[in-house]
Design a protein around this motif. Sequence first.
Motif, PDB file in Angstrom:
ATOM      1  N   HIS A 236       0.830  -1.211   0.000  1.00  0.00           N
ATOM      2  CA  HIS A 236       0.000   0.000   0.000  1.00  0.00           C
ATOM      3  C   HIS A 236       0.862   1.258   0.000  1.00  0.00           C
ATOM      4  O   HIS A 236       0.574   2.221  -0.717  1.00  0.00           O
ATOM      5  N   TYR A 237       1.920   1.242   0.792  1.00  0.00           N
ATOM      6  CA  TYR A 237       2.777   2.426   0.894  1.00  0.00           C
ATOM      7  C   TYR A 237       3.514   2.671  -0.418  1.00  0.00           C
ATOM      8  O   TYR A 237       3.615   3.813  -0.883  1.00  0.00           O
ATOM      9  N   ALA A 238       4.031   1.609  -1.020  1.00  0.00           N
ATOM     10  CA  ALA A 238       4.747   1.754  -2.288  1.00  0.00           C
ATOM     11  C   ALA A 238       3.818   2.300  -3.372  1.00  0.00           C
ATOM     12  O   ALA A 238       4.191   3.185  -4.154  1.00  0.00           O
ATOM     13  N   ARG A 239       2.590   1.787  -3.413  1.00  0.00           N
ATOM     14  CA  ARG A 239       1.629   2.262  -4.410  1.00  0.00           C
ATOM     15  C   ARG A 239       1.216   3.706  -4.126  1.00  0.00           C
ATOM     16  O   ARG A 239       1.041   4.509  -5.054  1.00  0.00           O
ATOM     17  N   PHE A 240       1.040   4.026  -2.861  1.00  0.00           N
ATOM     18  CA  PHE A 240       0.674   5.382  -2.469  1.00  0.00           C
ATOM     19  C   PHE A 240       1.731   6.384  -2.946  1.00  0.00           C
ATOM     20  O   PHE A 240       1.414   7.415  -3.539  1.00  0.00           O
ATOM     21  N   THR A 355       6.538   0.424  -7.887  1.00  0.00           N
ATOM     22  CA  THR A 355       5.842  -0.866  -7.901  1.00  0.00           C
ATOM     23  C   THR A 355       4.697  -0.957  -8.903  1.00  0.00           C
ATOM     24  O   THR A 355       4.325  -2.058  -9.289  1.00  0.00           O
ATOM     25  N   ILE A 356       4.114   0.170  -9.333  1.00  0.00           N
ATOM     26  CA  ILE A 356       3.027   0.107 -10.324  1.00  0.00           C
ATOM     27  C   ILE A 356       3.654   0.020 -11.709  1.00  0.00           C
ATOM     28  O   ILE A 356       3.793   1.013 -12.425  1.00  0.00           O
ATOM     29  N   ILE A 357       4.081  -1.176 -12.065  1.00  0.00           N
ATOM     30  CA  ILE A 357       4.786  -1.407 -13.328  1.00  0.00           C
ATOM     31  C   ILE A 357       4.257  -2.691 -13.970  1.00  0.00           C
ATOM     32  O   ILE A 357       3.709  -3.559 -13.290  1.00  0.00           O
ATOM     33  N   ASP A 358       4.425  -2.798 -15.281  1.00  0.00           N
ATOM     34  CA  ASP A 358       3.966  -4.002 -15.981  1.00  0.00           C
ATOM     35  C   ASP A 358       5.103  -5.016 -16.116  1.00  0.00           C
ATOM     36  O   ASP A 358       6.232  -4.789 -15.661  1.00  0.00           O
TER      37      ASP A 358
END
Length: 440
Positions: A236-240, A355-358
């Motif tokens: 959650h923190y990485a995505r935030f 972290t939000i990567i394909d």
Amino acid sequence: MELTTMEQLKIEETSLVRAKGHVLFHHRNADGWVTLAQKKTGIWKQYHYKPEELAFKLSEWLGEDVYFSQNTFYKPERRIENIRQLRAVYVDVDCYQLNYDPGWVIGKLDLEIFGEILPEPNIIIFSGRGLVCIWLIEPAPHKALPLWQAIQGYFCKQLDYVGADKKSIDATRVFRIAGSINSKNGQEVVSQYRHDYRYALRDLQEEYLPELVPRQPKKPGRKPKIVYLHNIRSLHYARFLDLVRLADLREYDIKGYRELFCFLYRYWGCCLMENAEDSLQQMLEFNSELKEPLSEKEVIRATKSAEKAWLAKSDTKANEEAIKLGYPGAGYNLKNSKIIEWLDITKEEQIHLQTIIDGNEKRRRKRERDKLYQEKKRRDQGNMTREEYIKTQHDKTDNHLFNLQQVLKQNPKTKRKELAELLGVSVYRIDQLKKKLKSL
């Protein structure tokens, strides 16, 4: 009996000394911005100072309902994405709600908790009606937030039986300053100092949260619940942080995506802070920084379901229903591919995200890591990179040419075999070097 002007000045001077002692004891050698805040006639105001400014600015703030941040921020905005240093673990104990006297509660905690279940706190703030236990820690970077939250939640749970406030455990929390007045009952805030040792987060983890220390799982593929929660917090923190970074990359010009950005900010904010009110307030501040912000009424309505989804995560029935449907649990269990699709995140933007990567970006990073690993391995073994090897060969050639030239100047008739022995090369190499000399 009314106080004289001199008596009032002495009281104010003593209060200021207490306030300075409290804040400087807590934020000694701090890095970043510290928030000072005050509530006057129902209006909340706050300002941010560098630690070295605090001693000079406190006199302007002292009075009723004055607070300061327990952690620091890398810019003057008290928001979770701006955490600079984590400097304390704390539990706000609202013992008055259980009709417990603060002094009695401390005696009980000294006998039952401190030194055994939890370590001895550095500071205990008697805030007027309740108390706050503060454990100072060695400054930890923002990346340690998930571990900090796990420890924070555990400490709070241990003091639940005396009125610990579960809503006051987020990293942006402010507490009352010693020497200030609690306007609810007119009591002066007092700090009790017990020791100045600063705990290391990892030591607190290993000594008091054994569930977070890797162990042999009871069943293959199963993890203790607290380890699972720690991993979820990290995600959650990485995505935030990625969400805020993406807004920054787009220079906060996100028209067409504003509702989605604010929705995700509010949802992940709730998951991190475990406080719906604080998450909403920080989301409103985030929205206000957009180039074309949504109206407050509109953004609250558009993101309301984020709070509902977060509340469902703590609902047993909601979790059971979600698991039946094949989800890990209630709440939003979003895949990276879905977030990338929603926000139209480009390949170029993904390079800057954590972290939000394909899959393509993951493979690119793996190739980079593998390349760096192989180069390090070659260096450790005394081998060189291709570029280093080529440069070395050029240096050797230049050195041989110079030596050959000097020998031939002294004795132009020196035989090839003798030249080869003098330079430590083959006769064939001597022929190559002579050709190079002629071409120079």
